[in-house]
Design an enzyme around this catalytic site. Structure first.
Site, short mmCIF file in Angstrom:
data_model
loop_
_atom_site.label_atom_id
_atom_site.label_comp_id
_atom_site.label_asym_id
_atom_site.label_seq_id
_atom_site.Cartn_x
_atom_site.Cartn_y
_atom_site.Cartn_z
N GLY A 134 48.82 26.02 16.63
CA GLY A 134 49.37 27.04 15.75
C GLY A 134 48.72 27.18 14.38
CG ASN B 251 44.04 31.36 14.42
OD1 ASN B 251 43.35 31.93 13.57
ND2 ASN B 251 43.50 30.59 15.37
NE ARG C 139 52.19 37.18 35.94
CZ ARG C 139 50.92 37.55 35.87
NH1 ARG C 139 50.08 36.88 35.13
NH2 ARG C 139 50.48 38.57 36.56
CG LEU D 281 51.16 37.81 28.23
CD1 LEU D 281 50.97 38.36 26.83
CD2 LEU D 281 52.62 37.40 28.47
CG HIS E 192 38.05 35.07 22.78
ND1 HIS E 192 38.68 34.27 23.71
CD2 HIS E 192 36.73 34.99 23.04
CE1 HIS E 192 37.77 33.72 24.49
NE2 HIS E 192 36.57 34.14 24.10
CD GLU F 93 36.00 26.30 6.94
OE1 GLU F 93 35.44 26.81 5.97
OE2 GLU F 93 35.61 25.26 7.51
CD GLU G 298 39.51 31.07 15.94
OE1 GLU G 298 40.65 31.30 16.35
OE2 GLU G 298 38.76 30.23 16.48
C1 GRF Z 1 41.86 29.46 18.55
O1 GRF Z 1 40.52 29.04 18.57
C2 GRF Z 1 41.99 30.85 19.12
O2 GRF Z 1 40.90 31.68 18.85
C3 GRF Z 1 42.06 30.58 20.60
O3 GRF Z 1 42.83 29.40 20.71
C4 GRF Z 1 42.71 28.64 19.51
C5 GRF Z 1 44.10 28.43 18.98
O4 GRF Z 1 44.13 27.57 17.88
N1 GRF Z 1 42.61 31.72 21.30
P1 GRF Z 1 45.43 27.50 16.99
O5 GRF Z 1 46.60 27.17 17.93
O6 GRF Z 1 45.63 28.79 16.29
O7 GRF Z 1 45.21 26.35 16.05
#
Ligand code: GRF
Length: 217
Positions: free
Chosen positions: A13, A15, A66, A94, A110, A173, A175
């Site tokens: 988590g 991001n 699902r 999903l 991503h 970093e 992201e």
């Molecule tokens: C990130 O690298 C994101 O781009 C990918 O999964 C990772 C998640 O990291 N989809 P976090 O849980 O946000 O630390």
């Protein structure tokens, strides 16, 4: 009016924390309504709670199908009056039905320059391919995995001696800067489209400059 964002996570988590922190700014166009995780043990749930955000596990293992899992997810999103979903390390694919219900209302981050290196093990595959520049992408979610209109990208150079872990840490970093920026761009684009000054929100986001990391002088 701020849009209400629901963040979907599966793990760490980081991001998610970046989005929560950005949304604290009174001028930011979104507020974080809730954080949902498909894994009850996700560290991100505790972090969200510590940040004072509603954090709920929708544990995928307790549902037989699902459809049932996604219905439970939808129910939480409705409870928290979510306008827009931000997937942030959400590791469950999903269904097309779910994605259609949230068409143009669901974003994802991503860790590659899409459309290159979709799927898992992105950094390892980028190193194996010998690319000299990689990065990260925030895009609108479509039914096929890691596909959909690109909102923003940031480029990160591959350095000599990089391992997948080192590269992942440097991209991560970036992201954390890109996701809040892209979410803002997307919402501002929608506002402009709603005001009739643009045919489509996507037009405006495509006109924004790319980000480079480190910044180009
Ligand atoms: C990130 O690298 C994101 O781009 C990918 O999964 C990772 C998640 O990291 N989809 P976090 O849980 O946000 O630390």
């Amino acid at each position: 009016m701020k849009k209400r964002v629901g963040i979907l996570i599966s793990g760490r988590g980081s991001n998610m924390v970046a989005l929560i922190e950005a949304a604290r700014d009174s001028g930011y166009p979104a507020e974080i309504a809730c954080v949902l995780s498909n894994r009850a043990q996700a560290d991100g749930l505790k972090k969200a709670q510590a940040e004072g955000v509603a954090a709920i596990a929708v544990d995928q293992t307790v549902f037989d199908t699902r459809e049932a899992f996604e219905a439970a997810l939808d129910a939480e999103l409705t409870t928290y009056r979510v306008d827009l979903i931000a997937c942030a390390g959400f590791m469950r694919v999903l269904s097309a039905d779910f994605v259609t219900r949230w068409h143009d209302r669901m974003l994802n981050i991503h860790p590659s320059l899409l459309p290159a290196f979709k799927g898992l093990d992105t950094h390892k595959r980028a190193l194996q391919a010998g690319v000299k520049i990689t990065g990260c992408t925030v895009h609108v979610v479509r039914a096929s995995v890691d596909d959909g209109p690109i909102i923003a990208q940031a480029a990160v150079p591959v350095l000599a001696g990089d391992t997948p872990e080192r590269l992942a840490a440097r991209v991560l970093e970036v992201e954390h800067r890109l996701y809040p920026h892209a979410l803002k761009l997307f919402l501002k684009g929608q506002e402009r489209a709603a005001a009739g000054s643009l045919g489509e929100a996507q037009v405006s986001v495509n006109q924004e400059k790319a980000l480079f990391w480190p910044p180009l002088s």
